[in-house]
Design an enzyme around this catalytic site. Structure first.
Site, PDB file in Angstrom:
ATOM      1  N   HIS A  18       0.847  -1.208   0.000  1.00  0.00           N
ATOM      2  CA  HIS A  18       0.000   0.000   0.000  1.00  0.00           C
ATOM      3  C   HIS A  18       0.875   1.247   0.000  1.00  0.00           C
ATOM      4  CE1 HIS A  18      -4.000   1.856   1.383  1.00  0.00           C
ATOM      5  NE2 HIS A  18      -3.146   2.877   1.375  1.00  0.00           N
ATOM      6  N   GLU A 201     -10.653   3.643   7.282  1.00  0.00           N
ATOM      7  CA  GLU A 201      -9.593   4.573   7.693  1.00  0.00           C
ATOM      8  C   GLU A 201     -10.318   5.768   8.333  1.00  0.00           C
ATOM      9  OE1 GLU A 201      -7.572   6.630   4.495  1.00  0.00           O
ATOM     10  OE2 GLU A 201      -5.848   7.171   5.734  1.00  0.00           O
ATOM     11  N   ASP A 279       1.900   3.941   3.125  1.00  0.00           N
ATOM     12  CA  ASP A 279       0.873   4.843   2.595  1.00  0.00           C
ATOM     13  C   ASP A 279       1.507   5.956   1.740  1.00  0.00           C
ATOM     14  OD1 ASP A 279      -1.833   5.277   2.281  1.00  0.00           O
ATOM     15  OD2 ASP A 279      -2.153   6.235   4.218  1.00  0.00           O
TER      16      ASP A 279
HETATM   17  N1  ADE Z   1      -4.493   9.171  -1.042  1.00  0.00           N
HETATM   18  C1  ADE Z   1      -3.247   9.216  -0.627  1.00  0.00           C
HETATM   19  N2  ADE Z   1      -3.147   8.759   0.629  1.00  0.00           N
HETATM   20  C2  ADE Z   1      -4.382   8.411   1.021  1.00  0.00           C
HETATM   21  C3  ADE Z   1      -4.935   7.852   2.193  1.00  0.00           C
HETATM   22  N3  ADE Z   1      -4.194   7.563   3.263  1.00  0.00           N
HETATM   23  N4  ADE Z   1      -6.256   7.642   2.235  1.00  0.00           N
HETATM   24  C4  ADE Z   1      -7.005   7.922   1.171  1.00  0.00           C
HETATM   25  N5  ADE Z   1      -6.536   8.433   0.038  1.00  0.00           N
HETATM   26  C5  ADE Z   1      -5.235   8.665  -0.041  1.00  0.00           C
HETATM   27 ZN    ZN Z   2      -3.709   4.883   1.244  1.00  0.00          ZN
END
Ligand code: ADE
Ligand code: ZN
Length: 334
Positions: A18, A201, A279
């Site tokens: 990810h 999230e 991320d």
């Molecule tokens: N785009 C980049 N990082 C992200 C994240 N953590 N959550 C959603 N969209 C994203």
């Molecule tokens: Zn992400």
């Protein structure tokens, strides 16, 4: 004792599932391109050169501002090298990255092919030089809406192969519902792509349930807020759905106050297949090495536990069987 755990964690080979491609751009790289192209991006950096933003939603707009200087396939080839050098320096041997045709030709399939070609060439060179393998997941951006997402999904379907292996969904989880993107995911599935989506999230457990039910994903980006619903945790564990957990990102963005309060260990103890990723590493002041050492320090996880998580990630990778086999072999012999 802790020092030893952390040193071993730092040295382990790692697998990342990810990673937002533009989100991996070192700020100095973006500043350099801005200078070359005479684009004023001064508003998105702190005095120390790091990216400046107030919260997640501001982060999304700073992220998009940074992409203004990524204008050509050659820029993306250079980005590929910059991102993979950082990952390889952390011991990452395999990475799956989220690519957005929105930023690579505006959703036009012919343009997208050119960007993809440049990225793949640079990735092949990095594989030869640095020993890191890259694969791509096309990722529509939720807050750009379902119509633009369809264009991205079409780009994905048209270029699906052993390198472009999946479809994802990122962006502001509070906008639109997973079912608004069901058409995109159906198209991608038909094209043979594997599926993942951000959920759990910023949204609660229902967002995870909806992504599974409406999009048929086999992995969830983040998914950590499933912890708020024990029945959902049980179901995810039973169905073998893999969570792409990004602990440093979640703590930096304030979803959890500290790593000690993060649910990754509780999810793992409940039998959920958890993996670890960064991320958007420079945005969240993290690296894969830091993620592993922080987990070793906070939860006392030893090399065996962390290697088990890495193996879970390798098994959940969307690449073809031969690539996966060689990846698992590299992990075994490390
Ligand atoms: N785009 C980049 N990082 C992200 C994240 N953590 N959550 C959603 N969209 C994203
Ligand atoms: Zn992400």
């Amino acid at each position: 004792m802790k020092e030893e755990l952390m040193e071993r964690a730092a040295a382990l080979p790692k697998v990342e599932l990810h990673l937002h491609f533009e989100g991996g751009a070192p700020p100095a790289f973006i500043r350099g391109l801005a200078k070359e192209k005479h684009v004023d991006l001064s508003g998105i950096f702190n005095a120390d050169g790091s990216y400046a933003y107030r919260d997640f939603w501001h982060f999304l707009s700073v992220y998009e501002a940074a992409t203004q200087v990524l204008q050509t396939p050659e820029d993306f080839a250079r980005l590929t090298r910059a991102v993979l050098e950082e990952s390889a320096a952390s011991g990452v041997i395999y990475s799956e990255t989220f690519l957005s045709p929105e930023f690579c030709g505006g959703g036009d399939v012919a343009a997208w092919r050119e960007y993809l070609h440049a990225i793949r060439e640079a990735a092949d060179a990095a594989e030869r030089d640095l020993g890191i393998v890259l694969r791509g997941i096309v990722t529509p951006i939720r807050h750009f809406g379902p119509e633009r997402a369809k264009r991205s999904a079409l780009c994905a379907a048209e270029t699906a192969d052993d390198w472009l292996v999946g479809l994802g969904l990122a962006g502001d989880e509070k906008q639109c519902k997973p079912r608004d993107f069901a058409y995109c995911f159906d198209m991608a599935r038909e094209a043979g792509l594997r599926l993942t989506a951000h959920a759990g999230e910023w949204g609660g457990p229902d967002s995870v349930r909806d992504a599974i039910a409406d999009l048929g994903v086999e992995r969830i980006g983040h998914g950590v807020r499933a912890i708020e619903d024990p029945a959902l945790v049980e179901r995810i564990a039973e169905d073998g759905i893999v969570l792409e957990v990004c602990p440093g990102s979640n703590v930096f963005l304030g979803i959890y106050p500290t790593l000690a309060r993060h649910p990754i260990a509780r999810l793992r103890d409940a039998g959920v297949k958890v993996t670890v990723s960064t991320d958007d590493p420079p945005f969240f002041h993290t690296t894969m090495k830091k993620e592993y050492t922080d987990l070793a320090q906070t939860f006392g996880w030893d090399a065996e536990t962390l290697s088990d998580i890495t193996r879970t990630a390798a098994e959940a990778a969307f690449c073809d069987a031969a690539t996966k086999e060689s990846l698992l072999k590299r992990l075994e012999t490390a």
